[in-house]
Design an enzyme around this catalytic site. Structure first.
Site, mmCIF file in Angstrom:
data_model
loop_
_atom_site.group_PDB
_atom_site.id
_atom_site.type_symbol
_atom_site.label_atom_id
_atom_site.label_comp_id
_atom_site.label_asym_id
_atom_site.label_seq_id
_atom_site.Cartn_x
_atom_site.Cartn_y
_atom_site.Cartn_z
ATOM 1 N N LYS A 48 -18.146 -2.570 0.858
ATOM 2 C CA LYS A 48 -18.879 -2.157 2.063
ATOM 3 C C LYS A 48 -19.408 -0.735 1.909
ATOM 4 O O LYS A 48 -20.563 -0.437 2.241
ATOM 5 C CB LYS A 48 -17.966 -2.272 3.299
ATOM 6 N N LYS A 69 -8.112 1.181 5.353
ATOM 7 C CA LYS A 69 -7.531 -0.072 4.868
ATOM 8 C C LYS A 69 -6.135 -0.164 5.472
ATOM 9 O O LYS A 69 -5.661 0.804 6.061
ATOM 10 C CB LYS A 69 -7.440 -0.079 3.338
ATOM 11 N N ARG A 70 -5.459 -1.304 5.331
ATOM 12 C CA ARG A 70 -4.093 -1.361 5.822
ATOM 13 C C ARG A 70 -3.234 -0.311 5.140
ATOM 14 O O ARG A 70 -3.501 0.095 4.005
ATOM 15 C CB ARG A 70 -3.506 -2.766 5.577
ATOM 16 N N LYS A 98 -1.340 1.060 -1.861
ATOM 17 C CA LYS A 98 -2.689 1.589 -1.655
ATOM 18 C C LYS A 98 -2.718 3.115 -1.748
ATOM 19 O O LYS A 98 -3.772 3.729 -1.795
ATOM 20 C CB LYS A 98 -3.241 1.115 -0.312
ATOM 21 N N THR A 108 -12.264 -5.212 -0.473
ATOM 22 C CA THR A 108 -13.614 -5.549 -0.019
ATOM 23 C C THR A 108 -14.233 -4.353 0.711
ATOM 24 O O THR A 108 -15.450 -4.244 0.795
ATOM 25 C CB THR A 108 -13.607 -6.776 0.914
ATOM 26 N N HIS A 138 -4.405 -14.259 -2.918
ATOM 27 C CA HIS A 138 -4.972 -12.954 -2.569
ATOM 28 C C HIS A 138 -4.074 -11.778 -2.908
ATOM 29 O O HIS A 138 -4.406 -10.647 -2.549
ATOM 30 C CB HIS A 138 -5.282 -12.883 -1.073
HETATM 31 C C1 26W Z 1 3.172 -13.609 4.351
HETATM 32 C C2 26W Z 1 2.638 -12.279 4.700
HETATM 33 C C3 26W Z 1 1.323 -12.017 4.127
HETATM 34 C C4 26W Z 1 0.263 -11.719 4.959
HETATM 35 C C5 26W Z 1 -0.980 -11.487 4.433
HETATM 36 C C6 26W Z 1 1.130 -12.073 2.769
HETATM 37 C C7 26W Z 1 -0.103 -11.845 2.250
HETATM 38 C C8 26W Z 1 -1.161 -11.551 3.073
HETATM 39 C C9 26W Z 1 -2.528 -11.336 2.504
HETATM 40 C C10 26W Z 1 -2.711 -12.184 1.274
HETATM 41 C C11 26W Z 1 -2.785 -9.906 2.226
HETATM 42 C C12 26W Z 1 -4.245 -9.650 2.016
HETATM 43 O O1 26W Z 1 -5.007 -9.537 2.956
HETATM 44 N N1 26W Z 1 -4.659 -9.510 0.756
HETATM 45 C C13 26W Z 1 -5.967 -8.939 0.469
HETATM 46 O O2 26W Z 1 -6.927 -9.963 0.337
HETATM 47 C C14 26W Z 1 -8.220 -9.408 0.184
HETATM 48 C C15 26W Z 1 -9.212 -10.542 0.191
HETATM 49 O O3 26W Z 1 -9.091 -11.304 -0.959
HETATM 50 C C16 26W Z 1 -8.296 -8.580 -1.072
HETATM 51 O O4 26W Z 1 -9.572 -7.990 -1.160
HETATM 52 C C17 26W Z 1 -7.228 -7.496 -1.065
HETATM 53 O O5 26W Z 1 -7.204 -6.825 -2.294
HETATM 54 C C18 26W Z 1 -5.877 -8.107 -0.787
HETATM 55 O O6 26W Z 1 -4.900 -7.096 -0.597
#
Ligand code: 26W
Length: 768
Positions: free
Chosen positions: A620, A508-509, A514, A616, A330
């Site tokens: 929406k 968004k976060r 971003k 995503t 992701h």
């Molecule tokens: C290890 C810490 C950590 C925590 C969360 C690393 C990575 C994450 C996630 C992968 C971050 C995340 O939510 N990524 C998002 O995933 C969405 C669903 O696929 C995408 O639409 C977003 O672009 C992406 O930032």
């Protein structure tokens, strides 16, 4: 689901008496919420049991996060009894809307967690046997508030409302073994209702408990030391969701959480499979597992371990894992790729580590070039590499993202296993993200093309010939949604937003890539322009932000402070506030998002090209009839393909350009040669804002100095962003603009999570 008002109210009354010793007239909100939910729950058991019992191959979606949001309205809608329950409650003088106070289940950070929730709903709605497996965090994502413009975090006590939509399944409790302690894993099952189709899948969340109640004898003999306390501390494993999004922190507790959830899940699944008497080598004929990023990747060595204990050879066990596991990536952010210290891992989980080493040995034998292919190297375990090596399929989450994975992030692996790599573009569930949050607009669509689009979103294309006809309704509904949102913001944030303003929204976060900072600079730029008269007749606009910053992410928090300072400046200026308002809403969550996406005129999707895997939120907004102001990044690219670039507002460097620019990037040169940019960046350090902690100063430094100044090309894209943004705002209000907005809605079909899960089912899971 059949609904009988009298029976239903009787059930509610009976539950209130039994559980709370009161009746409807005396029940408080919490009591009523629990009784109403349980009255529904007691009816779903037959369908739930039937759905779990179908003799088909199932997929387990393994994820550390499920950002479910509020359950009650979605569940009632999917069961087809939302209006019935509303009516029944109204008949006894109760308003269904009162449950808006019920806490969201925020067991996720952002995109990845919400995607998991959408996929569960879509799988149930399309009749696919997909079950979620994760952790029942005691505290979800922190609650956010602002004090003097700074983010403050508070614990998210989501269970204070009770958890009537879960069932504790003690008979499936299982022990998870760590080198220093054993922990009891108790599952709580949440039903996932398909949309009006009788299917009920399961989200199984594990909770950690001490194997034995507090052991005073042990406590005594050990003089209050170690074991007894540690055993008791078992509950701590599931205490809290790690609030980091996209940054890896190598904390042992997080490693424990990850192993806890995959070990409990796999033990449970293997035990059930074995009870059928079948050969473990054929497990992949009945089950497969989707690994939601690297967080659950310990599932691979854990299944290897379990199978070896059961007598399979390493090769046999490896073959099972190869067939059963698939991996979704992701994010390409280097700091997000999970790595664990090999020593720490082998201390905590020696038997699991042994299997990782066996994988590394197998890999070394096949691929001696250890500079390109490794799982363990220099004392570090690379979880993504382990996942790619063993899995059948590896997927990215948007076309552009999958291409980057193949060409860059996992280039070597792609050369070795080209057949493994596939793209599955993300999607969202149209039930929550239009039917539930924007029912009036949905009704207008129904009146033109019927309601089959609820479960076949591509049919929205059939709305195109009616766009002109429904324009007045669309405008009216958008205006009404904006009015409601403005009232809500007034109440929660104390900020007044005139309804006739354009609603420009970025939710968004909070992350540097971003580029909320670039948005903030644009606002400041407009502010100065209006104030000095260089910008005339500025179309009145409300700039709305919602975002949580990871508690330890300094720069992200600095951006929040900056935007809150800008809001104070702008909203407090009698002249300028006629033309603009700024508000950063507190505690942005799924329920807030539902209100925001249906009231937006502009969807800000402005990440540096190549950085946002998909996004995503962009989908929406689109589904609710909103144009995108964005870069050619993530799913924005596909949104333009579907809806037409001319119907959106695209700007900025492309991925290919970003690569070139970065070779010799000098942000200071750009800033110094642009008076507009110079002015807004100087505002960070010239006393314009109160900055008692020096965070704005540090923000400024991040742009102009250090090892990689302005890493995300804010300065580079600024001019183009301003140009396109101003064009957009000046286009607003015309029929041509609303037509663009609606054409986006008509083209949203591809972004249904129904399509995504069907793609997974066909290409990867091979389930029906
Ligand atoms: C290890 C810490 C950590 C925590 C969360 C690393 C990575 C994450 C996630 C992968 C971050 C995340 O939510 N990524 C998002 O995933 C969405 C669903 O696929 C995408 O639409 C977003 O672009 C992406 O930032």
């Amino acid at each position: 689901m059949k609904f009988q008002k009298k029976e239903f109210l009787n059930d509610v009354e009976r539950i209130l008496r039994a559980d709370y010793a009161c009746d409807i007239r005396h029940a408080n909100k919490k009591e009523l919420y629990n009784a109403v939910s349980k009255a529904v729950m007691q009816e779903v058991y037959p369908d739930w049991a039937a759905s779990s019992a179908v003799d088909k191959k199932r997929c387990g979606y393994f994820s550390a996060e499920f950002l479910m949001g509020r359950a009650i309205y979605n569940n009632l809608m999917n069961l087809g009894i939302l209006d019935d329950v509303r009516g029944a409650l109204a008949s006894v003088g109760e308003d269904l809307g009162q449950f808006e106070e019920v806490e969201d289940a925020a067991l996720g950070n952002g995109g990845l967690g919400r995607l998991a929730a959408c996929y569960l709903e879509s799988a149930a709605s399309t009749g696919l046997p997909l079950d979620g497996y994760g952790i029942r965090y005691r505290y979800g994502l922190f609650r956010q508030l602002f004090v003097d413009g700074y983010q403050k975090e508070e614990g998210d006590d989501w269970l204070k409302w009770g958890d009537p939509w879960s069932v504790r399944e003690e008979r499936d409790a299982t022990i998870v073994h760590f080198s220093d302690m054993d922990i009891l894993a108790v599952p709580y099952d949440m039903p996932i209702f398909g949309y009006k189709n009788g299917v009920v899948n399961t989200l199984r969340l594990w909770s950690s408990e001490p194997v034995r109640p507090f052991d005073f004898e042990l406590f005594d003999t050990m003089k209050g030391d170690a074991k007894a306390v540690e055993n008791f501390n078992a509950t701590k494993i599931c205490d809290v969701l790690y609030p980091n999004d996209n940054t890896m922190v190598g904390k042992m507790l997080r490693l424990r959480q990850q192993y806890f959830m995959v070990s409990a899940s796999l033990q449970d699944i293997v035990r059930k499979y074995k009870a059928t008497g079948k050969d473990l080598r054929k497990l992949p004929e009945k089950y497969c597992f989707q690994l939601n990023d690297t967080h659950p990747v310990l599932a691979i060595p854990e299944l290897l371990r379990i199978l070896r204990v059961q007598g399979l050879s390493f090769e046999e066990a490896f073959e099972v894992c190869h067939k059963a596991f698939n991996f979704t990536n992701h994010t390409i952010m280097a700091e997000a790729l999970e790595k664990w210290d090999a020593l720490a891992l082998s201390d905590l989980l020696p038997d699991v580590y042994e299997q990782i080493v066996a994988c590394q040995d197998r890999l070394s034998e096949q691929q001696p070039d250890s500079s390109r292919f490794f799982i363990v190297r220099d004392g570090i375990v690379h979880m993504a590499n382990l996942a790619i090596y063993v899995s059948s399929k590896v997927n990215g989450v948007a076309e552009i993202h999958t291409e980057i994975l193949k060409k860059e992030t996992f280039k070597d692996w792609y050369e070795l296993f080209p057949e493994k790599f596939v793209n599955i573009t993300n999607g969202i569930t149209p039930r929550r993200w239009i039917l539930l949050n924007n029912p009036e607009l949905a009704k207008v669509i129904d009146s033109k093309i019927g309601d089959a689009w609820h479960t076949d979103l591509k049919q929205l294309a059939g709305l195109k010939p009616y766009v002109g006809e429904i324009l007045p309704d669309f405008k009216r509904i958008k205006a009404e949604n904006k009015r409601k949102l403005a009232a809500y913001i007034k109440e929660r944030e104390g900020v007044e937003i005139p309804e006739n303003f354009i609603f420009d929204i970025q939710i968004k976060r909070l992350h540097e890539y971003k580029r909320q900072l670039m948005n903030a600079f644009s606002i400041l730029h407009f502010y100065y322009g209006i104030k000095e008269g260089s910008i005339k007749d500025f179309p009145p606009t409300a700039f709305i932000f919602g975002a949580k910053a990871a508690p330890g992410y300094y720069m992200a928090k600095a951006v929040i402070k900056l935007i809150n300072e800008i809001a104070k400046l702008v909203n407090g200026d009698a002249e300028v506030s006629k033309f603009m308002r700024v508000v950063f809403v507190q505690d942005y969550d799924v329920s807030y998002a539902e209100k925001l996406v249906c009231a937006a005129d502009v969807s800000e999707q402005i990440s540096t090209a190549g950085m946002e895997a998909s996004g995503t939120g962009n989908m929406k907004f689109m589904l609710n009839g909103t144009v995108t102001l964005g870069t050619m990044d993530g799913a924005n690219v596909e949104i333009c393909e579907e809806a037409g670039r001319e119907n959106n507002y695209i700007f900025g460097a492309t991925v290919d350009e970003v690569a070139v620019i970065k070779r010799s990037y000098n942000p200071s040169a750009i800033i110094n040669s642009s008076p507009e940019l110079k002015r807004v960046t100087d505002a960070l350090i010239d006393g314009t804002f109160s900055d008692e902690r020096g965070v704005l100063k540090r923000l400024h430094e991040s742009l102009v100095s250090g090892h990689e100044p302005d890493r995300y090309l804010v300065a580079y894209d600024f001019a183009d962003y301003i140009r396109v943004k101003e064009t957009l705002l000046r286009d607003y209000g015309t029929d041509a603009f609303y037509t663009k907005s609606l054409l986006n809605l008509c083209a949203a079909g591809k972004f249904s999570a129904d399509r995504s899960v069907k793609d997974y089912a066909e290409l990867i899971w091979k389930i029906k």
